[in-house]
Design a protein around this motif. Structure first.
Motif, mmCIF file in Angstrom:
data_model
loop_
_atom_site.group_PDB
_atom_site.id
_atom_site.type_symbol
_atom_site.label_atom_id
_atom_site.label_comp_id
_atom_site.label_asym_id
_atom_site.label_seq_id
_atom_site.Cartn_x
_atom_site.Cartn_y
_atom_site.Cartn_z
ATOM 1 N N SER A 113 0.812 -1.215 0.000
ATOM 2 C CA SER A 113 0.000 0.000 0.000
ATOM 3 C C SER A 113 0.845 1.264 0.000
ATOM 4 O O SER A 113 0.392 2.329 -0.400
ATOM 5 N N LEU A 114 2.106 1.155 0.464
ATOM 6 C CA LEU A 114 2.989 2.319 0.509
ATOM 7 C C LEU A 114 3.882 2.392 -0.719
ATOM 8 O O LEU A 114 4.486 3.423 -0.993
ATOM 9 N N TYR A 115 3.975 1.291 -1.451
ATOM 10 C CA TYR A 115 4.905 1.230 -2.575
ATOM 11 C C TYR A 115 4.201 1.701 -3.844
ATOM 12 O O TYR A 115 3.307 1.020 -4.355
ATOM 13 N N PRO A 116 4.551 2.860 -4.380
ATOM 14 C CA PRO A 116 3.788 3.453 -5.480
ATOM 15 C C PRO A 116 4.082 2.862 -6.848
ATOM 16 O O PRO A 116 3.388 3.168 -7.810
ATOM 17 N N TYR A 117 5.134 2.058 -6.964
ATOM 18 C CA TYR A 117 5.485 1.519 -8.277
ATOM 19 C C TYR A 117 4.982 0.081 -8.433
ATOM 20 O O TYR A 117 4.995 -0.703 -7.484
ATOM 21 N N GLY A 118 4.612 -0.261 -9.599
ATOM 22 C CA GLY A 118 4.193 -1.629 -9.867
ATOM 23 C C GLY A 118 5.387 -2.534 -10.090
ATOM 24 O O GLY A 118 6.528 -2.088 -10.202
ATOM 25 N N ALA A 119 5.121 -3.835 -10.228
ATOM 26 C CA ALA A 119 6.214 -4.802 -10.366
ATOM 27 C C ALA A 119 6.972 -4.625 -11.668
ATOM 28 O O ALA A 119 8.132 -4.991 -11.777
ATOM 29 N N ASN A 120 6.341 -4.040 -12.665
ATOM 30 C CA ASN A 120 6.982 -3.885 -13.966
ATOM 31 C C ASN A 120 7.650 -2.530 -14.155
ATOM 32 O O ASN A 120 8.091 -2.207 -15.253
ATOM 33 N N HIS A 121 7.662 -1.740 -13.084
ATOM 34 C CA HIS A 121 8.286 -0.416 -13.220
ATOM 35 C C HIS A 121 9.776 -0.586 -13.480
ATOM 36 O O HIS A 121 10.463 -1.366 -12.820
ATOM 37 N N SER A 122 10.305 0.140 -14.458
ATOM 38 C CA SER A 122 11.676 -0.091 -14.920
ATOM 39 C C SER A 122 12.693 0.900 -14.378
ATOM 40 O O SER A 122 13.878 0.763 -14.633
ATOM 41 N N THR A 123 12.256 1.906 -13.655
ATOM 42 C CA THR A 123 13.191 2.928 -13.168
ATOM 43 C C THR A 123 13.532 2.664 -11.709
ATOM 44 O O THR A 123 12.652 2.594 -10.858
ATOM 45 N N GLY A 124 14.803 2.525 -11.431
ATOM 46 C CA GLY A 124 15.228 2.290 -10.062
ATOM 47 C C GLY A 124 15.386 3.586 -9.289
ATOM 48 O O GLY A 124 15.118 4.675 -9.788
ATOM 49 N N ILE A 125 15.862 3.454 -8.042
ATOM 50 C CA ILE A 125 16.058 4.608 -7.172
ATOM 51 C C ILE A 125 17.530 4.682 -6.796
ATOM 52 O O ILE A 125 18.047 3.751 -6.169
ATOM 53 N N PRO A 126 18.245 5.745 -7.152
ATOM 54 C CA PRO A 126 19.630 5.903 -6.691
ATOM 55 C C PRO A 126 19.622 6.020 -5.165
ATOM 56 O O PRO A 126 19.040 6.951 -4.621
ATOM 57 N N MET A 127 20.247 5.081 -4.477
ATOM 58 C CA MET A 127 20.091 4.998 -3.044
ATOM 59 C C MET A 127 21.123 5.868 -2.295
ATOM 60 O O MET A 127 21.938 5.387 -1.510
ATOM 61 N N PHE A 128 21.035 7.185 -2.530
ATOM 62 C CA PHE A 128 21.928 8.107 -1.818
ATOM 63 C C PHE A 128 21.518 8.251 -0.359
ATOM 64 O O PHE A 128 22.354 8.371 0.525
ATOM 65 N N LEU A 129 20.229 8.249 -0.108
ATOM 66 C CA LEU A 129 19.761 8.334 1.274
ATOM 67 C C LEU A 129 20.225 7.118 2.067
ATOM 68 O O LEU A 129 20.668 7.241 3.219
#
Length: 623
Positions: A113-129
């Protein structure tokens, strides 16, 4: 603790935390710029020379290399190399969780419910945080573990303990970062990114400059720029190839407008120094150089805020943006990392912000009929003269000139420390290095960030007044000198003079004591070449104006009675020429201070200035 001290302490803590954040980014700016260049040149389809093969490995730099470098740097700042290695290991868990091909796995771990992207979303998140949290956190835990168990290791087993404890701790934290911390960071990063996108979409981004510009003047510029805006900017640039966030703190326009207005409508030393400051600020990218101009007339912060808002607005509406961080914030650096389609917006934004800040600052200068600018400069000079004439060091030290010279005797190295460890401190170090060399002193003069200071013997630390408290925390046993502006201060000459005086007296302390005893026995006139004396001077300063005037008058009367023609004057200490034609009559304390500044004049020390004419043989030897 007083209210002022409490505010200073809170401010120092905020600066310390902000510097800690920026300290993880600043050493890796080169890697970020390398990624930005590659994105700008080879990104498909908007690069200058699109190349899908070269562009294919920029994602590896973005998702893996840069976060690992940041985590290593953060861990190293907490616990040296051991902490750096564990930090680099631990961040891999969050990187893998946020990488594009890990989305199906991530969706199963993160609350759906908190994860806004679907399983097929192709853009990752640069994990600087994740890098900025896991790097220091894992290093801190390893440090505490070592403190508890390292001393209990038997002799000969140290290497086994060091290697395996580091490896086991890395294994634990990489698992924790994937299953526990990572999901929270993924959601947090997405929310933050969405929040930034919402602000941009609703044209509210320029309002951020209402906070950014005052914070910059309080020396939080690197904390805001590199600790907050750069990580967010990289994430945005990864999606659209550029980001306006890179420009919000590094825009030299607001400072340029203020300095131009000061150069045309300012007063005193501020007006005369502004043209040189413009070059250093706009071309060199050293924004700190305009901060003292604002601090001297705080209402100028309105000009900085107006310029910053204008610049960000123009960048946003005209499609401005950079492919990587512009560090330092020079117009040259900005042009080098501008996106292919953003040059017009960037140039107009910088010039527009400069024009608006110039107009506002000019109105402020023209409406201000006071002489605060000149008065501030005069008060600064007067304070220095008071300290010198009383034989005191800077008031914050509370030490006498004799003690200061003695402490300078042990100086083996000079370090300039600023928030970022580059820019203004590098230029200040260059100025003092030249003065030290001309004075014939063999002392290294370097620069660094406040966070990297280490308490070493024989260390002289020179820093900005706003950072003095933090510098003293890092190096409590060092000798400290704080300045308002690295590029324009009289304190460098004082430092060199004291170093020179200490160098002349330190090697042969016993011989000095012996000669002082001989001089006292033979009389204070020993060694004076009276044939060269053409003027007798009494040093005038604010605390003893009446005494000095009366003493010089009495001595002049004694000279006239004896038929002597040598003129007698009461002068300020900075009005003397450094040559043997001057014979100065002063107290012992003032005599020590004269020795710091002048090595050619003759000095006669007396206990009472009013009885100078009674010094045996003095008047007889004068012309």
């Amino acid at each position: 603790m007083s209210e002022t001290q409490s505010k200073s302490s809170v401010k120092a803590k905020i600066q310390k935390f902000g510097t800690f954040l920026s300290g993880m980014i600043m050493p890796n700016i080169g890697a970020i710029i390398a990624w930005g260049f590659m994105t700008a040149i080879f990104m498909s389809p908007n690069g200058w020379f699109p190349n899908k093969y070269i562009n294919s490995f920029t994602s590896s730099m973005l998702y893996f290399m840069i976060p690992i470098l940041i985590a290593y740097t953060g861990g190293k700042s907490v616990y040296e190399e051991r902490g750096g290695v564990v930090g680099a290991i631990s961040v891999v868990g969050t990187i893998v969780l946020a990488f594009p091909w890990a989305k199906p796995v991530a969706q199963g771990i993160v609350y759906p419910s908190l994860y806004p992207y679907g399983a097929n979303h192709s853009t990752g998140i640069p994990m600087f945080l994740g890098a900025m949290i896991m790097g220091p956190l894992s290093a801190w835990c390893l440090k505490k573990f070592d403190q508890a168990f390292q001393s209990k290791v038997k002799a000969g087993f140290e290497m086994i303990y060091n290697n395996f404890s580091q490896g086991i701790m890395g294994m634990i934290f990489v698992a924790l970062s994937y299953f526990l911390v990572g999901p929270i960071l993924v959601v947090s990063t997405i929310w933050i990114a969405n929040g930034v996108d919402w602000i941009i979409a609703h044209n509210l981004l320029p309002l951020a400059n209402l906070v950014i510009e005052p914070a910059k003047v309080l020396f939080l510029n690197n904390a805001i720029g590199n600790g907050v805006l750069v990580p967010l900017g990289i994430q945005q640039a990864a999606k659209i190839g550029k980001s306006v966030l890179f420009l919000m703190e590094s825009n030299p326009g607001p400072g340029l407008g203020i300095l131009l207005a000061c150069a045309l409508f300012g007063k005193g030393s501020a007006k005369s120094s502004a043209p040189g400051a413009i070059i250093v600020h706009f071309l060199g990218g050293v924004h700190e150089i305009y901060f003292p101009y604002v601090l001297m007339k705080p209402i100028l912060i309105l000009a900085a805020m107006a310029g910053g808002i204008t610049g960000t607005f123009l960048f946003s509406v005209l499609g401005g943006g950079l492919t990587a961080a512009a560090s330092p914030g020079s117009i040259i650096a900005i042009l080098l990392v501008s996106a292919k389609d953003a040059y017009f917006g960037n140039i107009v934004g910088v010039l527009g912000s400069a024009a608006v800040s110039f107009v506002v600052a000019a109105v402020i200068y023209k409406m201000d009929k006071s002489s605060d600018g000149d008065l501030a400069a005069a008060q600064g000079q007067m304070a220095a003269m008071k300290a010198e004439s009383k034989g005191l060091a800077e008031e914050e030290n509370g030490a006498s000139a004799v003690e200061t010279v003695e402490s300078y005797k042990d100086v083996q190295r000079i370090i300039f420390a600023c928030d970022a460890g580059m820019g203004s401190s590098a230029m200040g170090a260059s100025l003092l290095r030249d003065k030290v060399k001309k004075a014939g002193l063999n002392l290294p003069v370097t620069n660094t960030a406040v966070r990297n200071l280490k308490d070493e013997p024989g260390l002289l630390v020179i820093t900005q007044e706003e950072l003095a408290e933090r510098a003293k925390e890092k190096t409590p046993n060092a000798l400290h000198v704080s300045v308002g502006n690295f590029l324009s201060t009289p304190k460098y000459d004082q430092v060199v003079a004291r170093l020179k005086a200490a160098g002349e007296t330190a090697p042969e302390a016993e011989q000095v004591k012996k000669s002082e005893k001989q001089e006292k026995k033979a009389g204070s006139l020993a060694g004076i070449d009276f044939a060269k004396v053409k003027e007798v001077d009494f040093i005038r300063h604010d605390q003893h104006i009446g005494t000095v005037t009366m003493a010089s008058s009495l001595f002049k009367d004694e000279m006239q009675k004896a038929g002597k023609q040598t003129p007698v004057k009461a002068v300020r200490i900075n009005e003397l020429d450094n040559d043997p034609s001057h014979l100065v009559i002063a107290t012992a304390m003032a005599g020590k201070n004269l020795a710091i500044r002048y090595d050619q004049i003759h000095v006669v020390t007396v206990d009472d200035l009013l009885k100078a004419g009674e010094v045996s043989g003095l008047i007889d030897k004068l012309k």
